[in-house]
Design an enzyme around this catalytic site. Structure first.
Site, PDB file in Angstrom:
ATOM      1  N   CYS A 100       0.876  -1.053  -0.157  1.00 37.23           N
ATOM      2  CA  CYS A 100       0.428   0.329  -0.188  1.00 37.23           C
ATOM      3  C   CYS A 100       1.030   1.053   0.302  1.00 37.23           C
ATOM      4  O   CYS A 100       1.944   1.203   0.728  1.00 37.23           O
ATOM      5  CB  CYS A 100      -0.795   0.026   1.651  1.00 37.23           C
ATOM      6  SG  CYS A 100      -2.072   1.416   1.192  1.00 37.23           S
ATOM      7  N   HIS A 142      -8.851  -4.058  -1.494  1.00 38.19           N
ATOM      8  CA  HIS A 142      -7.688  -3.195  -0.949  1.00 38.19           C
ATOM      9  C   HIS A 142      -8.457  -1.713  -0.851  1.00 38.19           C
ATOM     10  O   HIS A 142      -8.268  -0.872   0.373  1.00 38.19           O
ATOM     11  CB  HIS A 142      -6.413  -3.558  -1.722  1.00 38.19           C
ATOM     12  CG  HIS A 142      -5.694  -2.820  -0.667  1.00 38.19           C
ATOM     13  ND1 HIS A 142      -4.832  -3.247  -0.396  1.00 38.19           N
ATOM     14  CD2 HIS A 142      -5.319  -0.917  -1.764  1.00 38.19           C
ATOM     15  CE1 HIS A 142      -3.860  -2.198  -0.264  1.00 38.19           C
ATOM     16  NE2 HIS A 142      -3.983  -1.446  -0.370  1.00 38.19           N
ATOM     17  N   GLU A 143      -8.415  -1.227  -1.931  1.00 39.25           N
ATOM     18  CA  GLU A 143      -8.570   0.561  -2.325  1.00 39.25           C
ATOM     19  C   GLU A 143     -10.285   0.765  -1.603  1.00 39.25           C
ATOM     20  O   GLU A 143     -10.213   1.708  -0.322  1.00 39.25           O
ATOM     21  CB  GLU A 143      -9.286   0.820  -3.872  1.00 39.25           C
ATOM     22  CG  GLU A 143      -7.837   0.553  -4.654  1.00 39.25           C
ATOM     23  CD  GLU A 143      -6.760   0.923  -4.319  1.00 39.25           C
ATOM     24  OE1 GLU A 143      -6.623   2.304  -2.856  1.00 39.25           O
ATOM     25  OE2 GLU A 143      -5.662   0.299  -3.691  1.00 39.25           O
ATOM     26  N   HIS A 146     -10.236   1.315   2.065  1.00 39.91           N
ATOM     27  CA  HIS A 146      -9.938   2.616   2.333  1.00 39.91           C
ATOM     28  C   HIS A 146     -10.589   3.958   2.711  1.00 39.91           C
ATOM     29  O   HIS A 146     -10.580   4.739   3.942  1.00 39.91           O
ATOM     30  CB  HIS A 146      -9.108   3.030   1.474  1.00 39.91           C
ATOM     31  CG  HIS A 146      -7.168   2.843   0.994  1.00 39.91           C
ATOM     32  ND1 HIS A 146      -6.835   2.847   2.072  1.00 39.91           N
ATOM     33  CD2 HIS A 146      -6.696   2.696   0.195  1.00 39.91           C
ATOM     34  CE1 HIS A 146      -5.545   2.733   1.735  1.00 39.91           C
ATOM     35  NE2 HIS A 146      -5.303   1.910   1.092  1.00 39.91           N
TER      36      HIS A 146
HETATM   37 NI    NI Z   1      -3.192   1.221  -0.337  1.00 38.42          NI
END
Ligand code: NI
Length: 177
Positions: A100, A142-143, A146
């Site tokens: 990341c 993953h995104e 966030h």
């Molecule tokens: Ni990330």
């Protein structure tokens, strides 16, 4: 537009729930997305979420060309996704390495849903609805994490498989995402 600096783990903003985008096709939104594209391209990332450049809005971008990294990973079309909703299509989980841009220089093995459907809108408010698997599914999870204030180390189950990229993969050039 501009290359922005990426917030690193420890910044409180990265732990916040991001706000929904309510107005589409505005100059401010297009400017944000251009900044995100410039920043992701500059850092050679596979994806970026708006909170990573200090904007707590539900906007993510991602995309990945084959052979850039992970020779086994499938290509992922460049996508701009707002206000995403993720629905796992099975309970199957897969484990693989992630990095990341907000956790530079490190990688860890993260379990993710193997198949999922994601829905949301593009910058013009047009609907996006895709069912994906493999690396595409991993990048989306993953995104979108966030946007919920979740960084990938918070998903790691086995911290023996978390460490510094140059130690884990000596001699290899591996980029963060
Ligand atoms: Ni990330």
């Amino acid at each position: 537009m501009a290359i922005k600096s990426v917030l690193k783990m420890g910044e409180p903003l990265l732990l916040q729930q991001a706000r929904l985008v309510e107005q589409f096709d505005t100059p401010q939104l297009h400017a944000l997305i251009q900044d995100m594209r410039d920043t992701m391209t500059h850092l050679n990332g596979a994806g970026l979420a708006a909170p990573q450049i200090g904007v707590s809005l539900q906007v993510v971008i991602f995309g990945f060309e084959k052979n850039q990294r992970y020779p086994d990973a499938d290509e992922v079309p460049f996508t701009i996704l707002l206000n995403p909703q993720l629905t796992p299509l099975s309970e199957d989980m897969e484990e693989d390495w992630e990095g990341c841009l907000s956790v530079p220089g490190m990688r860890g093995i993260v379990p993710r849903f193997a198949r999922l459907r994601y829905q949301g809108v593009d910058p013009y408010g047009n609907g996006i609805d895709r069912s994906v698997s493999g690396f595409h599914a991993r990048v989306v999870q993953h995104e979108c994490d966030h946007l919920q204030g979740i960084l990938y180390p918070m998903r790691i189950r086995d911290f023996r498989q978390f460490g510094f990229t140059d130690v884990l993969f000596p001699g290899q050039q591996i980029i963060d995402d």
